[in-house]
Design an enzyme around this catalytic site. Sequence first.
Site, PDB file in Angstrom:
ATOM      1  N   TYR A  59      33.052  43.918  28.236  1.00 45.93           N
ATOM      2  CA  TYR A  59      33.403  42.666  28.889  1.00 45.93           C
ATOM      3  C   TYR A  59      32.699  41.538  28.134  1.00 45.93           C
ATOM      4  O   TYR A  59      31.797  41.782  27.332  1.00 45.93           O
ATOM      5  CB  TYR A  59      32.954  42.676  30.351  1.00 45.93           C
ATOM      6  CG  TYR A  59      33.500  43.822  31.167  1.00 45.93           C
ATOM      7  CD1 TYR A  59      34.851  43.879  31.528  1.00 45.93           C
ATOM      8  CD2 TYR A  59      32.666  44.869  31.580  1.00 45.93           C
ATOM      9  CE1 TYR A  59      35.348  44.942  32.273  1.00 45.93           C
ATOM     10  CE2 TYR A  59      33.155  45.928  32.324  1.00 45.93           C
ATOM     11  CZ  TYR A  59      34.495  45.968  32.671  1.00 45.93           C
ATOM     12  OH  TYR A  59      34.983  47.015  33.395  1.00 45.93           O
ATOM     13  N   ASP A  91      41.706  51.252  35.829  1.00 40.37           N
ATOM     14  CA  ASP A  91      42.360  51.873  36.982  1.00 40.37           C
ATOM     15  C   ASP A  91      43.565  52.706  36.560  1.00 40.37           C
ATOM     16  O   ASP A  91      43.711  53.859  36.970  1.00 40.37           O
ATOM     17  CB  ASP A  91      42.794  50.802  37.986  1.00 40.37           C
ATOM     18  CG  ASP A  91      41.608  50.077  38.597  1.00 40.37           C
ATOM     19  OD1 ASP A  91      40.472  50.547  38.417  1.00 40.37           O
ATOM     20  OD2 ASP A  91      41.808  49.042  39.239  1.00 40.37           O
ATOM     21  N   ARG A 115      32.902  50.303  28.493  1.00 42.51           N
ATOM     22  CA  ARG A 115      32.781  49.514  29.707  1.00 42.51           C
ATOM     23  C   ARG A 115      33.525  50.202  30.854  1.00 42.51           C
ATOM     24  O   ARG A 115      34.334  51.109  30.634  1.00 42.51           O
ATOM     25  CB  ARG A 115      33.361  48.116  29.486  1.00 42.51           C
ATOM     26  CG  ARG A 115      34.882  48.117  29.386  1.00 42.51           C
ATOM     27  CD  ARG A 115      35.474  46.750  29.130  1.00 42.51           C
ATOM     28  NE  ARG A 115      36.823  46.660  29.682  1.00 42.51           N
ATOM     29  CZ  ARG A 115      37.658  45.646  29.473  1.00 42.51           C
ATOM     30  NH1 ARG A 115      37.291  44.640  28.685  1.00 42.51           N
ATOM     31  NH2 ARG A 115      38.846  45.625  30.035  1.00 42.51           N
ATOM     32  N   GLY A 116      33.254  49.736  32.077  1.00 42.51           N
ATOM     33  CA  GLY A 116      34.057  50.135  33.231  1.00 42.51           C
ATOM     34  C   GLY A 116      33.950  51.604  33.560  1.00 42.51           C
ATOM     35  O   GLY A 116      32.862  52.153  33.669  1.00 42.51           O
ATOM     36  N   GLU A 117      35.100  52.272  33.708  1.00 36.89           N
ATOM     37  CA  GLU A 117      35.094  53.672  34.120  1.00 36.89           C
ATOM     38  C   GLU A 117      35.764  54.607  33.130  1.00 36.89           C
ATOM     39  O   GLU A 117      35.161  55.577  32.687  1.00 36.89           O
ATOM     40  CB  GLU A 117      35.770  53.847  35.493  1.00 36.89           C
ATOM     41  CG  GLU A 117      35.884  55.303  35.888  1.00 36.89           C
ATOM     42  CD  GLU A 117      36.031  55.522  37.385  1.00 36.89           C
ATOM     43  OE1 GLU A 117      36.365  56.644  37.776  1.00 36.89           O
ATOM     44  OE2 GLU A 117      35.799  54.597  38.150  1.00 36.89           O
ATOM     45  N   ASP A 118      37.006  54.343  32.762  1.00 38.04           N
ATOM     46  CA  ASP A 118      37.735  55.315  31.954  1.00 38.04           C
ATOM     47  C   ASP A 118      37.076  55.509  30.594  1.00 38.04           C
ATOM     48  O   ASP A 118      36.784  56.635  30.188  1.00 38.04           O
ATOM     49  CB  ASP A 118      39.194  54.882  31.785  1.00 38.04           C
ATOM     50  CG  ASP A 118      40.035  55.962  31.107  1.00 38.04           C
ATOM     51  OD1 ASP A 118      40.009  57.117  31.574  1.00 38.04           O
ATOM     52  OD2 ASP A 118      40.704  55.657  30.106  1.00 38.04           O
ATOM     53  N   SER A 119      36.812  54.414  29.860  1.00 38.35           N
ATOM     54  CA  SER A 119      36.182  54.552  28.549  1.00 38.35           C
ATOM     55  C   SER A 119      34.753  55.074  28.680  1.00 38.35           C
ATOM     56  O   SER A 119      34.239  55.742  27.773  1.00 38.35           O
ATOM     57  CB  SER A 119      36.199  53.220  27.794  1.00 38.35           C
ATOM     58  OG  SER A 119      35.458  52.221  28.475  1.00 38.35           O
TER      59      SER A 119
END
Length: 380
Positions: free
Chosen positions: A195, A17, A272-276
Site C-alpha cells: 500500500y 478478497d 500486503r493484505g491477505e492473499d499475497s
Amino acid sequence: MVRTWDIFCSVVDNFGDIGVCWRLARQLSSELGQSVRLWVDDLASFHRLCRAVNPARTSQFIDAVEVRHWYVTFQQVEPADIVIEGFGVRLPAAYVEAMAARLPHPVWINLEYLSAESWIDGCHGLPSPHPSLPLVKYFFFPGFTSASGGLLMESGLAQARETFQSDPAAMAVFWHALGLALPDGGALRVSLFCYDNAALPALVEAWCSDPLPVVCIVPEGAALAQLSRIANQRIEPGSCLKLGGLTIAAIPFLDMEHYDRLLWACDLNFVRGEDSFLRAQLAARPLVWQAYPQEESAHLRKTSAFLERYASALDSAAGPVFCAFTRAWNRESTDVGRHWTALRFHRKSLSAHARCWAGKLAASGSLAIKLAEFCEDRLK
C-alpha cells in the site's frame, strides 16, 4: 458427496478478497469435486487476476466454476447447499429469505480474514443465529494452528514451487517473459507489492546507497506510482530505472499464476493484505508483510501476532532485526532505512527459516478440506 456452493465476494481493496475467494472456489471444484457458483461484484478486477474472466459476461464457466456477475439488483436463484460470505459481505435480502424457505436450510458460513492472533482459535466455528429467520451463520477463521480453519493452499503447490526454484532454465524463461534480463547473480532480487507507505522513500534511499546492488521488481499499481513520485519521473511498466545501486524494474500487473512465480524467483518479497501475504509464505522465501492499515492501530496488533509466531524460530541475531524492520514498515517509519542493512545481512538465516516455515504450514491443515468437512457435518 457433491454439494452445491454459493460463494459471494465483494471486491473491496481490488485484489485480496477476490484472490482468496477464487482460490477457494477453484480448489473446492478441482480437488474436492464440488459444484461451485462464485458471485463477484467487480469482474474487471477479477479479470486482472484471472485472464480467462470476461468482464462483459453475466455468467461463465472457468475451471469448472460458474462465475456470476453480482449486480445490485439480485436475480432470484435457488440457494446452494452451502453459502459462503467472503469476509462478512452482506448477502442480498431476497437471497437470505430464500435460504430460510429452503429445506433443509443451507449451511451459512462467514469466511473471516486470516490472522495469527490467538483469540481466533476460540471463535472459530462459533454459531450466530439470525435474529428473525430460522438460520444460523458460522464463523470460519483461517489460521496457523490446528484449532483454526487452516490455510488456503492447493495440493501440488510445494512440488511446483520446488521444481521451478531448482530449474535455472525455467527461471531464465520467466525473467525473459517479463521483459527483463536475468538479474545479476550478485544482486538482491526484491519484489515490491505494498500500500502507499510513508516509509518507502527511506527504504529507497537505503537501497540506492547499499554496496549490495538491489533489483526491485514492482508490478503496476500503488507501489509503482509511489516510486514514480519518489524518483520524480514517471516509471512505466516495461522500463528500468537505475538510482545508485538500485535498479527499479517495472512490470505489468501479473495474474495469480505469474505472481506466484515472481514470489518464487525473488530473494525477498514485500507483500500486503491477505492473499499475497499467504502466497509469500508458501513461496519459501523471506517476506516483509504490510498489514492492511486499520483504525486504532489494529493492524499493528495483527503484525505483532504474526511476528510472534513467525520469528520465534529465527536465531537470536536475525529475529530481533526482522521484527524491528517489519514493525517499522507497518508503522510507516523512516527507521526502515537504518534497519535495512542489518536485515539483508541476515538474509541467509532468513532464507533458511522461510523454507522451514513453508514446510510447517501444511500442519495447520487445508482450509478447503476443513471447510468442506465442517459443512458436511452440519448437513447430515
